[in-house]
Design a protein around this motif. Structure first.
Motif, PDB file in Angstrom:
ATOM      1  N   LEU A  27       0.826  -1.206   0.000  1.00 20.13           N
ATOM      2  CA  LEU A  27       0.000   0.000   0.000  1.00 20.13           C
ATOM      3  C   LEU A  27       0.863   1.261   0.000  1.00 20.13           C
ATOM      4  O   LEU A  27       0.625   2.190  -0.777  1.00 20.13           O
ATOM      5  CB  LEU A  27      -0.951  -0.006   1.202  1.00 20.13           C
ATOM      6  N   VAL A  28       1.877   1.292   0.848  1.00 19.98           N
ATOM      7  CA  VAL A  28       2.778   2.446   0.897  1.00 19.98           C
ATOM      8  C   VAL A  28       3.473   2.631  -0.459  1.00 19.98           C
ATOM      9  O   VAL A  28       3.555   3.755  -0.978  1.00 19.98           O
ATOM     10  CB  VAL A  28       3.815   2.288   2.037  1.00 19.98           C
ATOM     11  N   ASN A  29       3.951   1.547  -1.043  1.00 19.73           N
ATOM     12  CA  ASN A  29       4.623   1.645  -2.339  1.00 19.73           C
ATOM     13  C   ASN A  29       3.669   2.056  -3.458  1.00 19.73           C
ATOM     14  O   ASN A  29       4.075   2.723  -4.413  1.00 19.73           O
ATOM     15  CB  ASN A  29       5.320   0.335  -2.679  1.00 19.73           C
ATOM     16  N   THR A  30       2.395   1.695  -3.338  1.00 17.27           N
ATOM     17  CA  THR A  30       1.402   2.096  -4.338  1.00 17.27           C
ATOM     18  C   THR A  30       1.158   3.598  -4.273  1.00 17.27           C
ATOM     19  O   THR A  30       1.119   4.279  -5.303  1.00 17.27           O
ATOM     20  CB  THR A  30       0.095   1.308  -4.132  1.00 17.27           C
ATOM     21  N   VAL A  31       1.014   4.131  -3.063  1.00 17.37           N
ATOM     22  CA  VAL A  31       0.828   5.572  -2.900  1.00 17.37           C
ATOM     23  C   VAL A  31       2.066   6.319  -3.398  1.00 17.37           C
ATOM     24  O   VAL A  31       1.965   7.321  -4.111  1.00 17.37           O
ATOM     25  CB  VAL A  31       0.520   5.919  -1.422  1.00 17.37           C
ATOM     26  N   LYS A  32       3.248   5.817  -3.060  1.00 18.92           N
ATOM     27  CA  LYS A  32       4.497   6.436  -3.511  1.00 18.92           C
ATOM     28  C   LYS A  32       4.620   6.380  -5.031  1.00 18.92           C
ATOM     29  O   LYS A  32       5.023   7.353  -5.669  1.00 18.92           O
ATOM     30  CB  LYS A  32       5.689   5.735  -2.859  1.00 18.92           C
ATOM     31  N   TYR A  33       4.240   5.264  -5.625  1.00 20.70           N
ATOM     32  CA  TYR A  33       4.290   5.103  -7.081  1.00 20.70           C
ATOM     33  C   TYR A  33       3.406   6.149  -7.762  1.00 20.70           C
ATOM     34  O   TYR A  33       3.808   6.770  -8.757  1.00 20.70           O
ATOM     35  CB  TYR A  33       3.840   3.688  -7.446  1.00 20.70           C
ATOM     36  N   ALA A  34       2.208   6.357  -7.227  1.00 20.07           N
ATOM     37  CA  ALA A  34       1.300   7.362  -7.799  1.00 20.07           C
ATOM     38  C   ALA A  34       1.934   8.743  -7.737  1.00 20.07           C
ATOM     39  O   ALA A  34       1.888   9.498  -8.710  1.00 20.07           O
ATOM     40  CB  ALA A  34      -0.032   7.347  -7.061  1.00 20.07           C
ATOM     41  N   TYR A  35       2.548   9.062  -6.608  1.00 12.71           N
ATOM     42  CA  TYR A  35       3.199  10.361  -6.444  1.00 12.71           C
ATOM     43  C   TYR A  35       4.390  10.499  -7.400  1.00 12.71           C
ATOM     44  O   TYR A  35       4.519  11.497  -8.107  1.00 12.71           O
ATOM     45  CB  TYR A  35       3.645  10.542  -4.993  1.00 12.71           C
ATOM     46  N   ASP A  36       5.247   9.479  -7.426  1.00 13.77           N
ATOM     47  CA  ASP A  36       6.459   9.527  -8.255  1.00 13.77           C
ATOM     48  C   ASP A  36       6.152   9.605  -9.752  1.00 13.77           C
ATOM     49  O   ASP A  36       6.932  10.156 -10.519  1.00 13.77           O
ATOM     50  CB  ASP A  36       7.341   8.301  -8.009  1.00 13.77           C
ATOM     51  N   LYS A  83       2.322  -5.633  -6.441  1.00 13.59           N
ATOM     52  CA  LYS A  83       3.208  -4.604  -6.979  1.00 13.59           C
ATOM     53  C   LYS A  83       2.349  -3.404  -7.356  1.00 13.59           C
ATOM     54  O   LYS A  83       1.233  -3.577  -7.859  1.00 13.59           O
ATOM     55  CB  LYS A  83       3.948  -5.119  -8.213  1.00 13.59           C
ATOM     56  N   PRO A  84       2.830  -2.188  -7.138  1.00 18.27           N
ATOM     57  CA  PRO A  84       2.031  -1.004  -7.476  1.00 18.27           C
ATOM     58  C   PRO A  84       1.527  -1.010  -8.921  1.00 18.27           C
ATOM     59  O   PRO A  84       0.400  -0.591  -9.187  1.00 18.27           O
ATOM     60  CB  PRO A  84       3.000   0.158  -7.238  1.00 18.27           C
ATOM     61  N   GLU A  85       2.335  -1.514  -9.828  1.00 19.65           N
ATOM     62  CA  GLU A  85       1.930  -1.554 -11.233  1.00 19.65           C
ATOM     63  C   GLU A  85       0.654  -2.364 -11.418  1.00 19.65           C
ATOM     64  O   GLU A  85      -0.169  -2.056 -12.276  1.00 19.65           O
ATOM     65  CB  GLU A  85       3.051  -2.155 -12.101  1.00 19.65           C
ATOM     66  N   TRP A  86       0.480  -3.419 -10.625  1.00 19.49           N
ATOM     67  CA  TRP A  86      -0.722  -4.255 -10.728  1.00 19.49           C
ATOM     68  C   TRP A  86      -1.955  -3.460 -10.332  1.00 19.49           C
ATOM     69  O   TRP A  86      -3.007  -3.581 -10.952  1.00 19.49           O
ATOM     70  CB  TRP A  86      -0.605  -5.494  -9.867  1.00 19.49           C
ATOM     71  N   PHE A  87      -1.841  -2.665  -9.291  1.00 21.53           N
ATOM     72  CA  PHE A  87      -2.943  -1.828  -8.809  1.00 21.53           C
ATOM     73  C   PHE A  87      -3.414  -0.903  -9.930  1.00 21.53           C
ATOM     74  O   PHE A  87      -4.606  -0.840 -10.238  1.00 21.53           O
ATOM     75  CB  PHE A  87      -2.451  -1.026  -7.599  1.00 21.53           C
ATOM     76  N   PHE A  88      -2.469  -0.195 -10.552  1.00 19.14           N
ATOM     77  CA  PHE A  88      -2.838   0.772 -11.579  1.00 19.14           C
ATOM     78  C   PHE A  88      -3.264   0.098 -12.880  1.00 19.14           C
ATOM     79  O   PHE A  88      -4.079   0.640 -13.621  1.00 19.14           O
ATOM     80  CB  PHE A  88      -1.709   1.783 -11.783  1.00 19.14           C
ATOM     81  N   LYS A  89      -2.763  -1.095 -13.126  1.00 15.84           N
ATOM     82  CA  LYS A  89      -3.203  -1.857 -14.294  1.00 15.84           C
ATOM     83  C   LYS A  89      -4.685  -2.201 -14.159  1.00 15.84           C
ATOM     84  O   LYS A  89      -5.451  -2.083 -15.116  1.00 15.84           O
ATOM     85  CB  LYS A  89      -2.360  -3.124 -14.452  1.00 15.84           C
ATOM     86  N   LEU A  90      -5.107  -2.624 -12.953  1.00 13.91           N
ATOM     87  CA  LEU A  90      -6.529  -2.913 -12.740  1.00 13.91           C
ATOM     88  C   LEU A  90      -7.376  -1.654 -12.931  1.00 13.91           C
ATOM     89  O   LEU A  90      -8.477  -1.718 -13.473  1.00 13.91           O
ATOM     90  CB  LEU A  90      -6.774  -3.501 -11.354  1.00 13.91           C
ATOM     91  N   LEU A  91      -6.871  -0.500 -12.488  1.00 15.65           N
ATOM     92  CA  LEU A  91      -7.611   0.752 -12.673  1.00 15.65           C
ATOM     93  C   LEU A  91      -7.744   1.126 -14.142  1.00 15.65           C
ATOM     94  O   LEU A  91      -8.727   1.760 -14.540  1.00 15.65           O
ATOM     95  CB  LEU A  91      -6.928   1.897 -11.928  1.00 15.65           C
ATOM     96  N   ASP A  92      -6.779   0.731 -14.951  1.00 17.85           N
ATOM     97  CA  ASP A  92      -6.770   1.127 -16.363  1.00 17.85           C
ATOM     98  C   ASP A  92      -7.684   0.300 -17.258  1.00 17.85           C
ATOM     99  O   ASP A  92      -8.034   0.751 -18.344  1.00 17.85           O
ATOM    100  CB  ASP A  92      -5.343   1.073 -16.922  1.00 17.85           C
ATOM    101  N   TYR A  93      -8.062  -0.893 -16.838  1.00 18.13           N
ATOM    102  CA  TYR A  93      -8.917  -1.719 -17.694  1.00 18.13           C
ATOM    103  C   TYR A  93     -10.288  -1.068 -17.867  1.00 18.13           C
ATOM    104  O   TYR A  93     -10.930  -0.694 -16.882  1.00 18.13           O
ATOM    105  CB  TYR A  93      -9.086  -3.128 -17.122  1.00 18.13           C
TER     106      TYR A  93
END
Length: 151
Positions: A27-36, A83-93
């Motif tokens: 979760l922390v890495n997902t929030v950081k990934y969004a920011y970065d 992995k943060p990329e997986w989180f955002f991949k699900l959002l993109d579908y």
């Protein structure tokens, strides 16, 4: 141009109030990934704890997502690592409901999905299933609003 962030409620039931360290790290890495990566998303984590009825916990998160006027609801169990990329991949579908499966706990290698008739991946790379565990699932507002309306 509307530049308001996409609101994503991350609903995580926790029967005994505990959260796995790998979940927290993810979760922390997902929030950081969004920011970065300058991803315009507002991640709102909610932990529904001390309730033995998982279906009530899920209902509570749907209610909270509607109350907060969220665009998406992501159910992630507190013992899941991602992995943060997986989180955002699900959002993109561009679908109403999508999820990632994961291995069941146990000695036999089994995964949390049901597929009555085996089907290949579609043009989006998604494999249609008849059922999927809700430990790592994204629903858009249309889907969780429909759930609320028919319940």
């Amino acid at each position: 141009m509307d530049n308001k962030p996409r609101k994503v409620l991350v609903g995580s039931p926790s029967y005994d109030g505990s959260i796995d360290v790998w979940y927290v790290n993810s979760l922390v890495n997902t929030v950081k990934y969004a920011y970065d990566h300058s991803i315009n998303v507002d991640i709102i984590p909610i932990w529904v704890s001390y309730d033995a009825l998982i279906q009530r916990c899920r209902n509570d998160t749907v209610f909270l997502a509607l109350q907060q006027e969220c665009d998406d609801l992501m159910w992630i169990d507190t013992d899941i690592e991602w992995k943060p990329e997986w989180f955002f991949k699900l959002l993109d579908y561009p679908v109403d409901v999508v999820g990632g499966t994961y291995r069941k706990k146990g000695d036999v290698e089994e995964y949390v999905y049901r597929q009555i008739k085996k089907q290949p991946a579609n043009e989006l790379g998604l494999i249609p299933v008849d059922g999927l565990g809700t430990g790592f699932v994204r629903m858009n507002k249309k889907a969780f609003q429909h759930l609320w309306n028919v319940s």
